[in-house]
Design an enzyme around this catalytic site. Structure first.
Site, PDB file in Angstrom:
ATOM      1  N   HIS A 101       0.833  -1.206   0.000  1.00 46.73           N
ATOM      2  CA  HIS A 101       0.000   0.000   0.000  1.00 46.73           C
ATOM      3  C   HIS A 101       0.866   1.255   0.000  1.00 46.73           C
ATOM      4  CE1 HIS A 101      -3.318  -2.700   1.651  1.00 46.73           C
ATOM      5  NE2 HIS A 101      -3.601  -2.384   0.424  1.00 46.73           N
ATOM      6  N   CYS A 162       3.901 -12.541   1.925  1.00 45.72           N
ATOM      7  CA  CYS A 162       4.816 -12.540   3.066  1.00 45.72           C
ATOM      8  C   CYS A 162       4.661 -13.845   3.856  1.00 45.72           C
ATOM      9  CB  CYS A 162       4.488 -11.345   3.952  1.00 45.72           C
ATOM     10  SG  CYS A 162       5.481 -11.331   5.449  1.00 45.72           S
ATOM     11  N   GLU A 192      -5.810  -8.860   2.475  1.00 44.23           N
ATOM     12  CA  GLU A 192      -5.187  -9.950   3.230  1.00 44.23           C
ATOM     13  C   GLU A 192      -6.256 -10.818   3.904  1.00 44.23           C
ATOM     14  OE1 GLU A 192      -1.991  -8.922   6.062  1.00 44.23           O
ATOM     15  OE2 GLU A 192      -2.720 -10.594   7.265  1.00 44.23           O
ATOM     16  N   CYS A 293       2.665 -10.507  13.362  1.00 46.32           N
ATOM     17  CA  CYS A 293       4.000 -10.434  12.752  1.00 46.32           C
ATOM     18  C   CYS A 293       4.915  -9.518  13.558  1.00 46.32           C
ATOM     19  CB  CYS A 293       3.886 -10.009  11.289  1.00 46.32           C
ATOM     20  SG  CYS A 293       4.251  -8.310  10.985  1.00 46.32           S
ATOM     21  N   SER A 322      -3.588   1.686   4.035  1.00 49.93           N
ATOM     22  CA  SER A 322      -2.668   0.813   4.769  1.00 49.93           C
ATOM     23  C   SER A 322      -3.164   0.635   6.195  1.00 49.93           C
ATOM     24  CB  SER A 322      -1.272   1.444   4.763  1.00 49.93           C
ATOM     25  OG  SER A 322      -0.540   0.977   5.858  1.00 49.93           O
ATOM     26  N   ASN A 324      -1.802  -1.056   8.731  1.00 51.91           N
ATOM     27  CA  ASN A 324      -0.835  -0.897   9.828  1.00 51.91           C
ATOM     28  C   ASN A 324      -0.547   0.580  10.113  1.00 51.91           C
ATOM     29  OD1 ASN A 324       2.190  -0.296   8.882  1.00 51.91           O
ATOM     30  ND2 ASN A 324       1.182  -1.462   7.272  1.00 51.91           N
ATOM     31  N   SER A 384       4.800  -0.076   4.611  1.00 57.18           N
ATOM     32  CA  SER A 384       4.928   0.003   3.144  1.00 57.18           C
ATOM     33  C   SER A 384       5.538   1.319   2.688  1.00 57.18           C
ATOM     34  CB  SER A 384       3.557  -0.107   2.491  1.00 57.18           C
ATOM     35  OG  SER A 384       2.762  -1.056   3.087  1.00 57.18           O
TER      36      SER A 384
END
Ligand code: SF4
Length: 408
Positions: A101, A162, A192, A293, A322, A324, A384
């Protein structure tokens, strides 16, 4: 919708054995690393890192989060995309979605003649792809049905998913094997989570603790099934029945959700099942594996440290879609720090105006965003975001403040 009789595990295994499927680079690593460093790295960011994540210039003190920006999974996906272009110089190359992203990285791929599969009326149009083409799957993966379709087309696939995302898919496979429903902490529309849920037979996506509490309460006390289904519309598998499918649950997550929330939701369901079935039966009704993660964890922990400082404002840098990055912004907002989520330096119109995306709202212009006098600015960026984008924004703030200092 997933076909409950389709063996996703066997399909993935056969894909891994196929000569058309690649999930490693093509031996051009050194070349592309140099190229990527030149395009996305920043000497200013290096300097700030080496000065204990701080830099002062004129009236501005910058505090950089100690973990931010490109994560391992993103670096790997971008490098694989660059390697693909080198390895297949003449073939037509497509990507099923944004590789990550970030607008500048996606733009760069377009310049390298990598085409993005268009979405027409809500559906991806794969009619442009033929068997001689190469198709890249992005870092956050692709759904089983997309992989099946590409496999049937006979094109070459380069899978940059990933490994942390694959780890979640493996958890979902384990839930499925024991006939558990996967409760996925995520956003049901996020690529995702779409991919993750495609590996499950039965799933329910919960966005946050409020939704998880609602489900927990339903498990313990029952409730109105229609209301339940209306509340989670589009966030469950076909034929999902809360009266039947919440007896055995396994926890999975979108890797970029707020890790404390994922952990709390996991604990909540563990306690719910413990309360309902007792300790001896717990393992028959609850399953959880740690799939948060490292990169997400480190960035959120660094942000929690950063907001302890006396900051006048926070710049949270990353793509607007995005996940995150949005969670990093949530941490600033919880601390009442004026924070601006922007995706590039172009969003800073002047020292008076910035175009930013407030949490859960549309992009808007904020007036008088940059305070007069001495300021302390916190900076972070999502997984990203290239360092170069962060550098441009810091330089712009220095520049704008230098101008106002001269006027005074
Ligand atoms: S944020 Fe985590 S899961 Fe996502 S690409 Fe980076 S390392 Fe992988």
């Amino acid at each position: 919708m997933s076909d409950p009789n389709f063996n996703t595990k066997a399909f993935k295994r056969s894909l891994h054995e196929s000569a058309n499927y690649h999930r490693k680079g093509f031996g051009h690593q050194a070349e592309v690393t140099e190229e990527i460093n030149l395009e996305y790295q920043s000497s200013l960011i290096q300097e700030i890192r080496q000065s204990n994540y701080q830099l002062q210039r004129g009236d501005v003190t910058i505090h950089l989060a100690e973990a931010f920006g490109f994560c391992w999974g993103v670096e790997r996906a971008v490098a694989m995309a660059y390697e693909t272009r080198k390895h297949f110089p003449k073939e037509r190359i497509w990507i099923t979605n944004e590789i990550i992203h970030n607008p500048s990285v996606n733009q760069r791929l377009q310049e390298m003649n990598v085409g993005f599969i268009e979405v027409i009326e809500g559906k991806k149009d794969f009619s442009v792809v033929n068997s001689k083409d190469v198709v890249i799957l992005p870092a956050f993966g692709a759904s089983v049905s997309e992989m099946q379709l590409l496999n049937d087309l006979g094109c070459t696939m380069v899978d940059t998913t990933c490994p942390w995302v694959s780890k979640v898919w493996n958890s979902v496979e384990r839930h499925k094997k024991k006939d558990f429903t996967s409760i996925i902490h995520g956003k049901y529309k996020h690529e995702e989570t779409v991919a993750t849920s495609s590996f499950a037979n039965t799933y329910l996506v919960v966005l946050n603790l409020e939704e998880a509490n609602y489900v927990s309460n339903y498990i313990l006390n029952g409730g109105n099934k229609e209301d339940f289904l209306a509340k989670f519309k589009k966030a469950y598998s076909e034929g999902f029945d809360p009266d039947v499918n919440l007896e055995r649950v396994g926890i999975a997550n979108q890797t970029t959700m707020l890790k404390t929330e994922t952990e709390t939701i996991g604990k909540l369901f563990e306690n719910t099942m413990l309360q309902k079935y007792g300790p001896t039966e717990l393992n028959e009704h609850f399953m959880s594996f740690n799939t948060i993660c490292d990169a997400t964890q480190e960035r959120q922990d660094a942000m929690l440290e950063l907001v302890k400082k006396d900051l006048d404002l926070m710049m949270v840098i990353g793509g607007f879609n995005s996940s995150n990055t949005t969670h990093l912004q949530e941490i600033a907002i919880e601390k009442d720090i004026p924070s601006y989520h922007i995706d590039s330096v172009d969003r800073i119109i002047s020292g008076k105006r910035v175009k930013h995306k407030p949490l859960n709202k549309e992009i808007e212009v904020k007036e008088n965003w940059l305070p007069d006098g001495e300021i302390v600015v916190g900076i972070t960026s999502g997984a990203s975001t290239p360092d170069k984008v962060v550098e441009d924004i810091i330089e712009k703030i220095f520049q704008l403040k230098a101008k106002t200092a001269v006027k005074v």
